[in-house]
Design an enzyme around this catalytic site. Structure first.
Site, mmCIF file in Angstrom:
data_model
loop_
_atom_site.group_PDB
_atom_site.id
_atom_site.type_symbol
_atom_site.label_atom_id
_atom_site.label_comp_id
_atom_site.label_asym_id
_atom_site.label_seq_id
_atom_site.Cartn_x
_atom_site.Cartn_y
_atom_site.Cartn_z
ATOM 1 N N HIS A 380 0.797 -1.226 0.000
ATOM 2 C CA HIS A 380 0.000 0.000 0.000
ATOM 3 C C HIS A 380 0.830 1.277 0.000
ATOM 4 C CE1 HIS A 380 -4.156 -1.473 0.565
ATOM 5 N NE2 HIS A 380 -3.603 -2.452 1.247
ATOM 6 N N LYS A 572 -8.310 13.885 4.490
ATOM 7 C CA LYS A 572 -7.405 12.736 4.484
ATOM 8 C C LYS A 572 -6.387 12.942 5.593
ATOM 9 C CE LYS A 572 -6.598 13.789 0.215
ATOM 10 N NZ LYS A 572 -6.755 12.605 -0.602
ATOM 11 N N ARG A 573 -5.562 11.934 5.852
ATOM 12 C CA ARG A 573 -4.494 12.109 6.835
ATOM 13 C C ARG A 573 -3.643 13.332 6.479
ATOM 14 N NH1 ARG A 573 -0.511 8.759 6.779
ATOM 15 N NH2 ARG A 573 -1.145 7.694 4.870
ATOM 16 N N LYS A 578 0.772 14.499 0.883
ATOM 17 C CA LYS A 578 -0.609 14.802 0.476
ATOM 18 C C LYS A 578 -0.809 16.294 0.230
ATOM 19 C CE LYS A 578 -2.428 10.735 2.889
ATOM 20 N NZ LYS A 578 -2.993 9.964 1.767
ATOM 21 N N THR A 680 -8.685 6.503 -1.656
ATOM 22 C CA THR A 680 -10.073 6.057 -1.789
ATOM 23 C C THR A 680 -11.046 7.200 -1.528
ATOM 24 O OG1 THR A 680 -10.006 5.253 0.506
ATOM 25 C CG2 THR A 680 -9.662 3.630 -1.244
ATOM 26 N N LYS A 684 -14.832 8.082 -3.260
ATOM 27 C CA LYS A 684 -16.079 8.390 -2.545
ATOM 28 C C LYS A 684 -16.648 9.722 -3.011
ATOM 29 C CE LYS A 684 -14.022 6.077 1.399
ATOM 30 N NZ LYS A 684 -13.181 6.314 2.583
#
Length: 839
Positions: A380, A572-573, A578, A680, A684
């Site tokens: 992952h 998100k985290r 990111k 993910t 969504k």
């Protein structure tokens, strides 16, 4: 054999029809009303004076669980009678969220139960909200596992999930003076109505001790692991219902308990703390999700967790095999498959070898053949630092027998490498499971590859980069072993459940088949050109945005968000790759434009950022502080008004995302290309009609392929361009050549957002200005700003934006976990679907 617990087993001396006959609970409104009253009044002892929704939620959950129970037993019976090949999904995380609403949806009773509660004067939403999120995961990894087991049940595949029953989740996030403060997430404080303790399947898990060779009764030499400190693994089972198909699979979570409650001699001697020390040490294993592993104690606890999960799960599976087949393991690999969710449970490879050889007497060759044919590994991450390594001295002290087996696996593997590439000592060193150093380290990802028959990434780009980068040598050795399985999300929770108004419109328009065959959303495509349909779609999106505003106002009564503004969402985290910081730079740019009066054709925007930072991740926590400081300045500036709002969504979690994704207009997927494995949240949000602004990273690439470039806002350097640019990356030169970026950096560096906290963002500013910044935030700034301008242009044309929104939803069919799991099954697990007859 299972560990014998100090309790008496209840055994029927003869068949008793009154106990074994099935009573089928009714599914009509009157049945739910009757059962609700029975549990509320008699089990929970409540009356009409009790106003707490918690107890009403407990009573309703008991009634729903009754409907799951017989289907659960029927599913188990079906799998047993058909001698099904089975798969076991082993994961350190299962981020389940809330169960009640999902169980009602999958049982097909949501409407009838809602009406039943209405007749009793109870708001169903209050009961749903009273249930805490199950604190069993951290982020995308755990949520993916939860979506996977939902799809396995919906596809009627015999799959069991194995995980840990953490007493405390990651943490509850609060914000004090703009900074993240972590509070314990004791989600099990009031118990868990959905789980069943299964004491009869308790297993001992060994730690410490030493090994020695012993001779058994047949004169065979066996390696024995003795003088160990054992911990008991007690299973708690949770039902996982498929969508309206009578299948209810199992999620089995292990709790760590001591073999003895306490040392009575030490207690009587007055040493009370030492008397219960062993109990406390044992229970620490499943006390907290992801301990801080920055110190040696944290590393040891993390390793204990991983081995505890692997050992208990494998003992459980093998015991059921032996019960059915005795000591004959000739068909074990034909009937069983273990899917390792990331590197965390990879110790299972050595543990399966130990159990087969040391407990059941198999030779190395036979045991390795079984292991290699049953283990499959999902990776992952593309970040090398995220690939776990454990110091050999720690492994030798904590898991001495496992370390011996790993040394032997490595020696045999390196012989194979040497035969394939004679004389290539550099390759031997780079591929060795044991990394040389002081101390030596065990490369757990390498162990997972060597011991598995399948290795997969979770998006096309991710899998390609694994094969060309992190695992290139292994791919060259075993190319047939590598494959891709692009992630997905379950449409039951992430569209049908969380966005019922939109789901209803879709069902009215194309039928309800999309709920289990998401590709049928393609049927929506022609309706994107229908102005009446677009108006209905736009009205539902506006309602969802208002619901999101109302939801946050419960926590922040003075919150003032403009429902007509563009809802720009990044949840998100919090992590540097990111690039929440890039989002903030754009917000500062918009603020600067407003202050300079550059507001012609302005598009009002609400920027919503949510996520948790790991407690030990200083830069991520500083990013949260920056977001909140910038928000405070912007939101209090009367000149800005409702043109721009920045809001940090505190304590982001599954139930929060269920409110957020229906109301999102724009989905921020802005990670540095080549760093996000899949994502993910992007799926969504797309599924609920949000448009994506993103880099060519992770599953963004496939989202863009599905929806078309004209319905996706692309920006940024590609992965190849990022790598080429690293050798001559000069962010200061980029800043000097961009007037907008200069003004943004000046506002940051002048302390405009931290006037009374001088210097607090210096490290963060220095990191993005550094030529060694691995995330290359500054390099993508101009492209990001230009893409955001294209977003504004599109949003001003409501008809065009709505059409793009519809097309995003219509083209999201690929991103269902039903498709992902079908691929896992067809190419890796090879299971037969088993329809369940009930009643």
């Amino acid at each position: 054999m299972p560990y014998t617990m100090p309790y008496k087993r209840f055994i029927l001396s003869k068949p008793n029809a009154a106990i074994t006959e099935i009573t089928v609970p009714g599914m009509k409104k009157k049945d739910f009303i009757a059962d609700f009253k029975q549990y509320y009044i008699h089990l929970l002892g409540r009356d009409e004076d009790c106003r707490s929704p918690f107890y009403a939620g407990e009573a309703l959950s008991q009634a729903i669980r009754d409907r799951l129970m017989e289907r659960w037993k029927a599913t188990h019976k079906t799998y047993k009678e058909t001698h099904s090949r089975r798969a076991f999904y082993i994961s350190m995380e299962f981020l389940m969220g809330r169960t009640l609403s999902n169980a009602m949806l999958n049982l097909g009773v949501k409407d009838v139960v809602t009406h039943a509660m209405y007749d009793l004067g109870v708001e169903i939403e209050e009961l749903i909200e009273s249930e805490p999120d199950a604190g069993l995961g951290n982020g995308g990894l755990g949520r993916l596992a939860a979506c996977f087991i939902d799809s396995c049940a919906t596809l009627q595949l015999p799959v069991i999930g194995y995980g840990l029953r953490y007493e405390y989740g990651m943490f509850v996030q609060s914000i004090v003076n703009g900074e993240q403060v972590e509070k314990p997430d004791h989600w099990l404080r009031h118990g868990n109505i959905w789980e069943i303790e299964r004491l009869e399947y308790t297993w001992p898990v060994k730690f410490g001790g030493h090994t020695e060779v012993q001779v058994d009764e047949q004169g065979n030499h066996r390696m024995c692991w003795i003088s160990t400190n054992d911990v008991l693994a007690v299973p708690y089972d949770t039902p996982i219902p498929g969508f309206q198909n009578n299948t209810v699979n199992t999620l089995r979570l292990w709790k760590a308990v001591a073999t003895e409650e306490f040392n009575l001699d030490e207690f009587n001697a007055g040493d009370y703390a030492e008397a219960v020390a062993a109990k406390n040490t044992a229970e620490h294993i499943t006390m907290v999700l992801y301990p801080n592993d920055a110190n040696e104690n944290g590393k040891e606890l993390r390793l204990r967790q991983q081995y505890f999960l692997a050992s208990a799960s494998l003992q459980d599976v093998i015991s059921h095999w032996v019960k059915m087949h005795g000591e004959n393991f000739s068909e074990f690999a034909d009937k069983n498959c273990f899917q390792l969710n990331d590197t965390h449970p990879s110790i299972a490879i050595a543990e399966l070898m130990r159990i087969l050889m040391d407990i059941h007497g198999l030779g190395w060759t036979e045991a390795w053949s079984i292991t290699k044919r049953t283990m499959a590994y999902t990776n992952h991450t593309l970040l090398p630092e995220a690939l776990e390594k454990w110091p050999v001295p720690l492994m030798q002290r904590l898991l001495p027998r496992l370390m011996e087996i790993i040394f032997e696996i490595n020696a045999r593997f390196l012989s194979e490498v040497a035969a394939h590439w004679p004389g290539d000592n550099a390759r031997l060193r780079s591929m060795s499971i044991i990394e040389e150093g002081n101390p030596q380290q065990v490369r757990m990802a390498y162990l997972a590859i060597v011991g598995s028959f399948s290795v997969n990434g979770v998006a096309q780009l991710h899998s390609k980069l694994l094969q060309q980068g992190l695992f290139r040598d292994f791919y060259e050795l075993w190319p047939q072993q590598f494959n891709n399985k692009t992630n997905g999300v379950t449409p039951r929770r992430w569209l049908a459940g969380c966005n019922p108004e939109l789901a209803k419109l879709i069902t009215e328009t194309i039928g309800e088949g999309w709920i289990t065959h998401l590709s049928e959303l393609h049927k929506l495509t022609p309706y994107a050109d229908d102005p009446i349909f677009r108006a209905r779609w736009r009205n539902i999106k506006q309602q969802a945005k208002q619901h999101l505003i109302d939801y946050k106002k419960q926590q922040y009564p003075h919150l003032n968000l403009n429902v007509d503004a563009l809802f720009d969402v990044q949840v998100k985290r919090i992590h540097e790759y990111k690039r929440q910081i890039l989002n903030v730079l754009h917000v500062i740019h918009l603020y600067d434009r407003i202050k300079r009066g550059d507001t012609s054709n302005w598009v009002a925007r609400c920027v919503l950022i949510g996520g948790k930072a790991a407690p030990g991740y200083a830069m991520a926590k500083k990013t949260i502080k920056l977001i909140n400081n910038v928000a405070k300045v912007i939101n209090s500036d009367e000149a800005v008004g409702d043109k721009l709002t920045l809001f940090f969504l505190t304590d982001y979690r599954v139930s929060a995302m269920e409110k957020i994704c229906p109301g999102a207009d724009l989905s921020e997927q802005i990670s540095t290309a080549g760093k996000e494995a899949s994502g993910t949240g992007n799926m969504k949000l797309m599924m609920n009609g949000a448009l994506t602004i993103g880099t060519l990273d992770g599953a963004n690439i496939e989202i863009r392929e599905e929806v078309g470039d004209e319905n996706f806002f692309l920006f940024g350097l590609t992965e190849a361009e990022i790598e080429a640019r690293r050798r001559h990356y000069h962010p200061i030169s980029i800043i000097d050549q961009d007037d907008d970026l200069q003004r943004v950096m000046n506002l940051l560096e002048s302390g405009h957002f931290n006037q009374f906290e001088p210097g607090i963002f210096d490290d963060l500013i220095a990191s993005i200005k550094s030529p060694h910044d691995p995330w290359m935030t500054i390099a993508d700034f101009r492209s990001f700003i230009d893409a955001q301008k294209r977003v504004e242009d599109a949003y001003q044309d409501k008809e065009r934006w709505t059409k793009m929104s519809i097309l995003n939803c219509a083209n999201s069919g690929k991103f269902s976990t039903d498709r992902t799991i079908t691929e896992y099954n067809n190419e890796i697990w090879k299971l037969e679907p088993r329809p369940v007859k009930y009643p």
